[in-house]
Motif scaffolding. Structure first.
Motif, PDB file in Angstrom:
ATOM      1  N   LEU A  46       0.832  -1.202   0.000  1.00  0.00           N
ATOM      2  CA  LEU A  46       0.000   0.000   0.000  1.00  0.00           C
ATOM      3  C   LEU A  46       0.867   1.253   0.000  1.00  0.00           C
ATOM      4  O   LEU A  46       2.021   1.240   0.420  1.00  0.00           O
ATOM      5  N   ASP A  47       0.282   2.343  -0.439  1.00  0.00           N
ATOM      6  CA  ASP A  47       0.957   3.641  -0.418  1.00  0.00           C
ATOM      7  C   ASP A  47       0.826   4.206   0.991  1.00  0.00           C
ATOM      8  O   ASP A  47      -0.242   4.683   1.386  1.00  0.00           O
ATOM      9  N   LEU A  48       1.896   4.152   1.761  1.00  0.00           N
ATOM     10  CA  LEU A  48       1.857   4.584   3.154  1.00  0.00           C
ATOM     11  C   LEU A  48       1.796   6.096   3.305  1.00  0.00           C
ATOM     12  O   LEU A  48       1.662   6.596   4.423  1.00  0.00           O
ATOM     13  N   LEU A  49       1.882   6.817   2.224  1.00  0.00           N
ATOM     14  CA  LEU A  49       1.733   8.276   2.292  1.00  0.00           C
ATOM     15  C   LEU A  49       0.267   8.686   2.375  1.00  0.00           C
ATOM     16  O   LEU A  49      -0.045   9.832   2.687  1.00  0.00           O
ATOM     17  N   LYS A  50      -0.622   7.738   2.088  1.00  0.00           N
ATOM     18  CA  LYS A  50      -2.065   8.015   2.126  1.00  0.00           C
ATOM     19  C   LYS A  50      -2.697   7.324   3.330  1.00  0.00           C
ATOM     20  O   LYS A  50      -2.148   6.357   3.862  1.00  0.00           O
ATOM     21  N   LYS A  51      -3.877   7.801   3.707  1.00  0.00           N
ATOM     22  CA  LYS A  51      -4.636   7.110   4.753  1.00  0.00           C
ATOM     23  C   LYS A  51      -5.133   5.783   4.183  1.00  0.00           C
ATOM     24  O   LYS A  51      -5.486   5.693   3.005  1.00  0.00           O
ATOM     25  N   ILE A  52      -5.155   4.783   5.046  1.00  0.00           N
ATOM     26  CA  ILE A  52      -5.559   3.444   4.634  1.00  0.00           C
ATOM     27  C   ILE A  52      -6.921   3.121   5.231  1.00  0.00           C
ATOM     28  O   ILE A  52      -7.129   3.297   6.436  1.00  0.00           O
ATOM     29  N   ARG A  53      -7.837   2.678   4.396  1.00  0.00           N
ATOM     30  CA  ARG A  53      -9.170   2.279   4.838  1.00  0.00           C
ATOM     31  C   ARG A  53      -9.073   0.898   5.480  1.00  0.00           C
ATOM     32  O   ARG A  53      -8.474  -0.016   4.924  1.00  0.00           O
ATOM     33  N   VAL A  54      -9.647   0.753   6.674  1.00  0.00           N
ATOM     34  CA  VAL A  54      -9.613  -0.520   7.388  1.00  0.00           C
ATOM     35  C   VAL A  54     -11.038  -0.866   7.806  1.00  0.00           C
ATOM     36  O   VAL A  54     -11.769  -0.011   8.309  1.00  0.00           O
ATOM     37  N   GLU A  55     -11.433  -2.125   7.582  1.00  0.00           N
ATOM     38  CA  GLU A  55     -12.798  -2.562   7.862  1.00  0.00           C
ATOM     39  C   GLU A  55     -12.769  -3.876   8.637  1.00  0.00           C
ATOM     40  O   GLU A  55     -12.042  -4.795   8.274  1.00  0.00           O
ATOM     41  N   ILE A  56     -13.551  -3.941   9.711  1.00  0.00           N
ATOM     42  CA  ILE A  56     -13.700  -5.193  10.444  1.00  0.00           C
ATOM     43  C   ILE A  56     -15.051  -5.793  10.082  1.00  0.00           C
ATOM     44  O   ILE A  56     -16.049  -5.073   9.938  1.00  0.00           O
ATOM     45  N   ILE A  57     -15.078  -7.106   9.935  1.00  0.00           N
ATOM     46  CA  ILE A  57     -16.312  -7.787   9.548  1.00  0.00           C
ATOM     47  C   ILE A  57     -16.731  -8.682  10.706  1.00  0.00           C
ATOM     48  O   ILE A  57     -16.255  -9.810  10.851  1.00  0.00           O
ATOM     49  N   THR A  58     -17.589  -8.141  11.562  1.00  0.00           N
ATOM     50  CA  THR A  58     -18.071  -8.872  12.729  1.00  0.00           C
ATOM     51  C   THR A  58     -19.262  -8.155  13.335  1.00  0.00           C
ATOM     52  O   THR A  58     -19.470  -6.968  13.099  1.00  0.00           O
ATOM     53  N   ASN A  59     -20.014  -8.880  14.144  1.00  0.00           N
ATOM     54  CA  ASN A  59     -21.091  -8.295  14.937  1.00  0.00           C
ATOM     55  C   ASN A  59     -20.733  -8.327  16.419  1.00  0.00           C
ATOM     56  O   ASN A  59     -21.533  -7.913  17.255  1.00  0.00           O
ATOM     57  N   ASP A  60     -19.558  -8.832  16.743  1.00  0.00           N
ATOM     58  CA  ASP A  60     -19.094  -8.961  18.121  1.00  0.00           C
ATOM     59  C   ASP A  60     -18.757  -7.578  18.687  1.00  0.00           C
ATOM     60  O   ASP A  60     -17.825  -6.919  18.224  1.00  0.00           O
ATOM     61  N   LYS A  61     -19.509  -7.149  19.690  1.00  0.00           N
ATOM     62  CA  LYS A  61     -19.328  -5.805  20.248  1.00  0.00           C
ATOM     63  C   LYS A  61     -17.958  -5.624  20.887  1.00  0.00           C
ATOM     64  O   LYS A  61     -17.378  -4.545  20.829  1.00  0.00           O
ATOM     65  N   TYR A  62     -17.427  -6.668  21.488  1.00  0.00           N
ATOM     66  CA  TYR A  62     -16.101  -6.588  22.094  1.00  0.00           C
ATOM     67  C   TYR A  62     -15.035  -6.352  21.024  1.00  0.00           C
ATOM     68  O   TYR A  62     -14.167  -5.485  21.177  1.00  0.00           O
TER      69      TYR A  62
END
Length: 75
Positions: A46-62
């Motif tokens: 990835l291009d570390l000069l840019k912000k990176i989109r991060v997504e978690i796939i879960t319904n676990d509140k913790y």
């Protein structure tokens, strides 16, 4: 849940280790590219000069709570 992180070269290894503590699937990327942030080599593509989109796939509140802390740590 989706958020953004800003990584520099010294953060990449620590971020990868932090992401690997999650049981849930996590995706990261920029534009149309999606990578597995549990892989150090994938993050390095990835291009570390840019912000990176991060997504978690879960319904676990913790896990979601921990994910929010992760996003805050790498703001």
């Amino acid at each position: 849940m989706t958020g953004y992180v800003k990584l520099n070269i010294t953060d990449v290894d620590r971020f990868c280790r932090d992401v690997n503590t999650f049981k849930a699937d996590i995706n990261a990327g920029e534009g149309n590219r999606v990578i597995d942030p549990k892989s150090l080599l994938s993050i390095m593509t990835l291009d570390l000069l840019k912000k990176i989109r991060v997504e978690i796939i879960t319904n676990d509140k913790y896990e979601i709570g921990r994910f929010k802390e992760l996003l805050e740590k790498y703001k």
